[in-house]
Design an enzyme around this catalytic site. Structure first.
Site, PDB file in Angstrom:
ATOM      1  CE  LYS A   1     -13.893  -3.727  -0.224  1.00  0.00           C
ATOM      2  NZ  LYS A   1     -12.926  -3.837   0.865  1.00  0.00           N
TER       3      LYS A   1
ATOM      4  CE  LYS B   1      -4.468  -1.669   1.058  1.00  0.00           C
ATOM      5  NZ  LYS B   1      -5.796  -1.480   1.582  1.00  0.00           N
TER       6      LYS B   1
ATOM      7  CE  LYS C   1      -6.009  -7.985  -1.882  1.00  0.00           C
ATOM      8  NZ  LYS C   1      -6.828  -7.872  -0.733  1.00  0.00           N
TER       9      LYS C   1
HETATM   10  P1  ATP Z   1      -8.726  -2.886  -0.440  1.00  0.00           P
HETATM   11  O1  ATP Z   1      -8.657  -3.248  -1.901  1.00  0.00           O
HETATM   12  O2  ATP Z   1      -9.476  -1.617  -0.145  1.00  0.00           O
HETATM   13  O3  ATP Z   1      -7.432  -3.025   0.271  1.00  0.00           O
HETATM   14  P2  ATP Z   1      -9.724  -5.500   0.015  1.00  0.00           P
HETATM   15  O4  ATP Z   1     -10.747  -5.793  -1.015  1.00  0.00           O
HETATM   16  O5  ATP Z   1      -8.383  -6.090  -0.112  1.00  0.00           O
HETATM   17  O6  ATP Z   1      -9.649  -3.954   0.232  1.00  0.00           O
HETATM   18  P3  ATP Z   1     -10.741  -5.844   2.798  1.00  0.00           P
HETATM   19  O7  ATP Z   1     -12.000  -5.133   2.988  1.00  0.00           O
HETATM   20  O8  ATP Z   1      -9.621  -5.288   3.521  1.00  0.00           O
HETATM   21  O9  ATP Z   1     -10.339  -6.026   1.299  1.00  0.00           O
HETATM   22  O10 ATP Z   1     -10.915  -7.372   3.113  1.00  0.00           O
HETATM   23  C1  ATP Z   1     -12.060  -8.031   3.564  1.00  0.00           C
HETATM   24  C2  ATP Z   1     -11.857  -9.521   3.525  1.00  0.00           C
HETATM   25  O11 ATP Z   1     -11.822  -9.987   2.181  1.00  0.00           O
HETATM   26  C3  ATP Z   1     -10.541  -9.999   4.161  1.00  0.00           C
HETATM   27  O12 ATP Z   1     -10.803 -11.149   4.924  1.00  0.00           O
HETATM   28  C4  ATP Z   1      -9.668 -10.332   2.983  1.00  0.00           C
HETATM   29  O13 ATP Z   1      -8.736 -11.329   3.291  1.00  0.00           O
HETATM   30  C5  ATP Z   1     -10.689 -10.819   1.978  1.00  0.00           C
HETATM   31  N1  ATP Z   1     -10.228 -10.649   0.602  1.00  0.00           N
HETATM   32  C6  ATP Z   1      -9.929  -9.474  -0.004  1.00  0.00           C
HETATM   33  N2  ATP Z   1      -9.565  -9.685  -1.280  1.00  0.00           N
HETATM   34  C7  ATP Z   1      -9.638 -11.027  -1.496  1.00  0.00           C
HETATM   35  C8  ATP Z   1      -9.392 -11.871  -2.636  1.00  0.00           C
HETATM   36  N3  ATP Z   1      -9.008 -11.380  -3.794  1.00  0.00           N
HETATM   37  N4  ATP Z   1      -9.570 -13.204  -2.496  1.00  0.00           N
HETATM   38  C9  ATP Z   1      -9.987 -13.731  -1.311  1.00  0.00           C
HETATM   39  N5  ATP Z   1     -10.234 -12.988  -0.212  1.00  0.00           N
HETATM   40  C10 ATP Z   1     -10.068 -11.659  -0.285  1.00  0.00           C
END
Ligand code: ATP
Ligand code: LTN
Length: 333
Positions: free
Chosen positions: A202, A117, A199
């Site tokens: 969002k 990040k 991965k």
């Molecule tokens: P950002 O992109 O804003 O960092 P994020 O989508 O990575 O956010 P969080 O809201 O921080 O996600 O994560 C919520 C949950 O979703 C966490 O348990 C995280 O491990 C899971 N998660 C996020 N992205 C993935 C993915 N691509 N595959 C599986 N699990 C995920």
């Protein structure tokens, strides 16, 4: 009366940093729903975590309410579980400060999410981005959680949480339960449809890489049809076939089919057919969630009633842990 066994406590949270993705759902939220039957579940919208990157105020307010309704639409049931908003429960910020004094600079410097990040937001490497995992540790430890269902990317943060808890307990006696991560076998790491080495996120700048829970069926189909694959044109799970492996994992997660069954069903068929099948399966899986979301989001008063109730209970439960920790440290309460 029979002596009923106390149920284990589950805690998890998600940032309302944008609309929830298929990755969030398959990696985390789906397990939150499944675990409600067997455990005492406590879930939060980690809104305090989101301001480690820039947020626009009006959009942030909307995201929080939309995320609350989305998670309920996925099946988190406020009659069975606590589902609250982190910033409304003041103990989270309090314990985070206390724990930050028991966390080493070197430990936080090794966190890969911080490294990723800070590379991505090079103009805003704030102290909150660095101490983010301490707030996450506080979230979990406040509720004496046994299990924490998360996607694979959060494994390192859970290990740090365990280290902090063990260190604190080592010094002051048994204050915190040392939690375990709960990472699903399938869906723990959903990859971007446009770059399957990254991965699904969002905040992906390529919108076609990420499927959102509330995308229309047309959008979902378009994203899957454009998914990056390889030139072999054979649906099989194998090293080096990241794009197909990812599509197979998604398909398996939403249909319950094993990889062998999928390989068998698509024997002799091309990637075009497979992509359409995955898209359709995802659309069908998400349809009831989208219907529930559309109903829930209309009733803001009901949503508010739900989170206010949960905020209050979470405050009570977590206050006990903060008081215990403060007393042990030496504060005069
Ligand atoms: P950002 O992109 O804003 O960092 P994020 O989508 O990575 O956010 P969080 O809201 O921080 O996600 O994560 C919520 C949950 O979703 C966490 O348990 C995280 O491990 C899971 N998660 C996020 N992205 C993935 C993915 N691509 N595959 C599986 N699990 C995920
Ligand atoms: N950091 C998490 C979101 C999160 C979380 C938590 C997950 C905040 N607090 C407590 C589990 C337990 C993420 O997924 N990026």
């Amino acid at each position: 009366m029979e002596n009923e066994k106390k149920r284990e406590v589950v805690f998890s949270a998600i940032q309302p940093s944008g609309t929830i993705t298929l990755g969030n759902y398959l990696g985390a939220v789906r397990n939150w729903v499944a675990m409600q039957e067997e455990y005492d579940c406590i879930y939060a919208l980690a809104d305090l975590h989101t301001i480690t990157v820039k947020q626009e105020p009006a959009q942030m307010r909307k995201n929080i309410i939309d995320a609350y309704a989305s998670i309920m639409a996925c099946g988190v049931d406020v009659e069975k579980s606590l589902f609250f908003i982190q910033s409304h429960v003041h103990t989270h910020a309090e314990l985070a400060w206390l724990l930050s004094c028991y966390t080493q600079f070197g430990e936080l410097s090794r966190m890969t999410q911080f490294k990723d990040k800070s590379a991505k937001h090079a103009d805003n490497i704030n102290a909150g981005l660095f101490t983010y995992p301490v707030l996450m540790a506080a979230d979990i430890l406040l509720y004496q959680a046994d299990k924490v269902p998360v996607g694979a990317d959060q494994k390192q943060h859970i290990e740090l949480t365990r280290d902090i808890a063990e260190r604190f307990n080592g010094r002051y006696g048994n204050v915190f339960k040392v939690p375990e991560g709960f990472i699903p076998k399938n869906g723990a790491r959903v990859m971007s449809l446009q770059d399957p080495s990254k991965k699904m996120s969002k905040s992906d700048e390529n919108v076609n890489g990420c499927v959102h829970l509330l995308d229309t069926p047309e959008t979902i189909m378009r994203k899957f049809k454009r998914a990056i694959t390889d030139s072999e044109a054979c649906v099989r799970y194998a090293e080096g076939k990241d794009g197909i492996n990812n599509l197979m994992s998604i398909y398996s997660a939403v249909t319950g089919l094993t990889f062998e069954q999928i390989e068998h069903d698509f024997d002799g068929k091309g990637y075009g057919d497979f992509k359409v099948a995955v898209g359709e399966a995802v659309v069908e899986h998400l349809r009831p969630i989208q219907e529930r979301y559309n109903q829930l989001v209309k009733d803001k008063a009901y949503l508010e009633e739900c989170y206010r109730k949960a905020d209050e209970i979470a405050t009570k439960i977590s206050r006990r842990t903060v008081s215990k920790a403060m007393k042990k440290i030496g504060f005069v309460l």
